[in-house]
Write a protein that holds these residues in place. Sequence first.
Motif, short mmCIF file in Angstrom:
data_model
loop_
_atom_site.label_atom_id
_atom_site.label_comp_id
_atom_site.label_asym_id
_atom_site.label_seq_id
_atom_site.Cartn_x
_atom_site.Cartn_y
_atom_site.Cartn_z
N ARG A 1 -27.74 -9.21 -20.49
CA ARG A 1 -28.60 -9.92 -21.43
C ARG A 1 -30.03 -9.64 -21.00
N VAL A 2 -30.87 -9.24 -21.94
CA VAL A 2 -32.27 -8.94 -21.62
C VAL A 2 -33.04 -10.26 -21.58
N ASP A 3 -33.51 -10.63 -20.39
CA ASP A 3 -34.30 -11.85 -20.24
C ASP A 3 -35.76 -11.60 -20.56
N ALA A 4 -36.24 -10.40 -20.29
CA ALA A 4 -37.62 -10.04 -20.58
C ALA A 4 -37.75 -8.53 -20.53
N VAL B 1 -30.05 -3.56 -9.99
CA VAL B 1 -30.50 -3.98 -8.66
C VAL B 1 -30.56 -5.51 -8.61
N PRO B 2 -29.75 -6.15 -7.78
CA PRO B 2 -29.76 -7.62 -7.73
C PRO B 2 -31.13 -8.16 -7.35
N LEU B 3 -31.54 -9.21 -8.06
CA LEU B 3 -32.82 -9.86 -7.76
C LEU B 3 -32.62 -10.92 -6.68
N PRO B 4 -33.52 -10.96 -5.71
CA PRO B 4 -33.45 -12.05 -4.72
C PRO B 4 -33.71 -13.40 -5.39
N GLU B 5 -33.20 -14.44 -4.79
CA GLU B 5 -33.45 -15.79 -5.29
C GLU B 5 -34.95 -16.05 -5.33
N GLY B 6 -35.37 -16.74 -6.39
CA GLY B 6 -36.77 -17.15 -6.49
C GLY B 6 -37.65 -16.22 -7.28
N LEU B 7 -37.17 -15.00 -7.60
CA LEU B 7 -37.98 -14.09 -8.41
C LEU B 7 -37.78 -14.40 -9.89
N ASP B 8 -38.87 -14.60 -10.60
CA ASP B 8 -38.84 -14.90 -12.03
C ASP B 8 -38.55 -13.63 -12.81
N PRO B 9 -37.49 -13.60 -13.64
CA PRO B 9 -37.19 -12.38 -14.41
C PRO B 9 -38.35 -11.94 -15.30
N VAL B 10 -39.13 -12.87 -15.81
CA VAL B 10 -40.27 -12.49 -16.65
C VAL B 10 -41.31 -11.74 -15.82
N GLU B 11 -41.56 -12.22 -14.61
CA GLU B 11 -42.52 -11.53 -13.75
C GLU B 11 -41.99 -10.19 -13.29
N VAL B 12 -40.68 -10.08 -13.19
CA VAL B 12 -40.06 -8.83 -12.75
C VAL B 12 -40.06 -7.78 -13.87
N ALA B 13 -40.10 -8.21 -15.13
CA ALA B 13 -40.14 -7.26 -16.25
C ALA B 13 -41.34 -6.34 -16.08
N GLY B 14 -41.11 -5.07 -16.16
CA GLY B 14 -42.16 -4.09 -15.91
C GLY B 14 -42.09 -3.49 -14.53
N LEU B 15 -41.35 -4.12 -13.61
CA LEU B 15 -41.21 -3.53 -12.28
C LEU B 15 -40.57 -2.15 -12.35
N GLY B 16 -39.60 -1.98 -13.26
CA GLY B 16 -38.85 -0.74 -13.30
C GLY B 16 -39.66 0.48 -13.69
N CYS B 17 -40.82 0.30 -14.28
CA CYS B 17 -41.65 1.45 -14.68
C CYS B 17 -43.03 1.36 -14.04
N ARG B 18 -43.90 0.56 -14.62
CA ARG B 18 -45.30 0.59 -14.20
C ARG B 18 -45.50 0.17 -12.76
N PHE B 19 -44.96 -0.97 -12.39
CA PHE B 19 -45.21 -1.48 -11.05
C PHE B 19 -44.53 -0.60 -10.00
N MET B 20 -43.30 -0.18 -10.26
CA MET B 20 -42.59 0.66 -9.31
C MET B 20 -43.25 2.03 -9.17
N GLU C 1 -45.62 -13.21 -0.91
CA GLU C 1 -46.81 -13.41 -1.74
C GLU C 1 -47.93 -12.43 -1.46
N LYS C 2 -47.58 -11.29 -0.89
CA LYS C 2 -48.57 -10.21 -0.77
C LYS C 2 -48.75 -9.51 -2.11
N LEU C 3 -47.69 -9.50 -2.91
CA LEU C 3 -47.75 -8.98 -4.27
C LEU C 3 -47.33 -10.06 -5.24
N GLU C 4 -48.03 -10.14 -6.37
CA GLU C 4 -47.71 -11.10 -7.42
C GLU C 4 -47.71 -10.36 -8.76
N PRO C 5 -46.58 -9.69 -9.08
CA PRO C 5 -46.55 -8.88 -10.31
C PRO C 5 -46.82 -9.68 -11.57
N GLY C 6 -46.56 -10.99 -11.52
CA GLY C 6 -46.83 -11.82 -12.69
C GLY C 6 -48.30 -11.88 -13.04
#
Length: 354
Positions: free
Chosen positions: A31-34, A138-157, A314-319
Amino acid sequence: MNAAVLEEYQEPLAIRDVPRPEPEPDGVVARVDACGVCRSDWHGWQGNWEWFDYKPPRGHILGHEPAGTVIAAGDEVESVSEGDRIAIPFNFACGRCLECRNGYENLCENHLGLGFQEGAPGAFAEEVPIPNADINAVPLPEGLDPVEVAGLGCRFMTAFRGMAHQAAVGRGQDVVVYGLGGIGLSAVHIADALGANVIGVDIMDEKLDLAEDLGAVETVDASEADPVKAVVDLTDGGADVSLDALGIEETCRNAINSLGTRGTHVQIGLTPREQEGYTSIPTDALVMGEIEIYGSSGLQPSRYHEIFDMVRTEKLEPGKVITERIGLEELNDELAAMTDFETVGIPVVTEFAD
């Protein structure tokens, strides 16, 4: 399910009902959360990139920056199961080729471009299928917001690989980033977290302001000043690292010319239709200054933990790079705004159903 389908290039995507996907034996459906809205989506919508086989076919679902939750898994999948929240790379790897076996899944010889190539329908949809899930989910660690993680797979990574791996940024180096879209702003934030002094270059005040909020020590408005001279003056002779996040000839050339001797240039921005994969660069300056040039295309899923660890501490805050949350029906407006470079930061689709 609801999805955004490319029916004709440069025409509004059709938001319509399509069949729900089923998982392959080695795959999952999430299911696409974001899902982030990227300039690469704009290129696909325009019908660009046939010169490297990334022109999406008509009838394809776009979208390549998702985070999601597994809702169905094939019998062969071992690493994730139903209910797991996952990050999803934009280049699906096979796990078998030479590059994958050597730890460069981002350069898989048999990769499928999510949202761009046949066999990899995209994530501007309620659900997305993921092949070879033991690599590509890739399993997300507890506490990571899926909305903030959206975009990690391309731009941020991609920005992370460019800054942390390819250029090995750190130690108080001077870094200049040309083009403060999603990739450029991500690169500013990452380079700052790695210990660099970052200069952001763009022509929009809002983007320059956001770059400062993300850690840039200086910004240059290229519409008001010669950016190369400004960067050379600010760095007392030239930057240690430059990054072109846009891909047009002018920003690539200016980024390289902003370097000092033995500097490193990272190219992430891909070319528009007018250039079709080729850019004139200052060759003599490369030779006389012994400049190194690197590309950066995504990040190996096996190394996502590096970013996850920096987010956890909290060294990085992709959100911080996310500027807008939208519904699927607003996607066409975002793509149209990208034509004139009007978007700021990363808009993320968070509502997919009617």
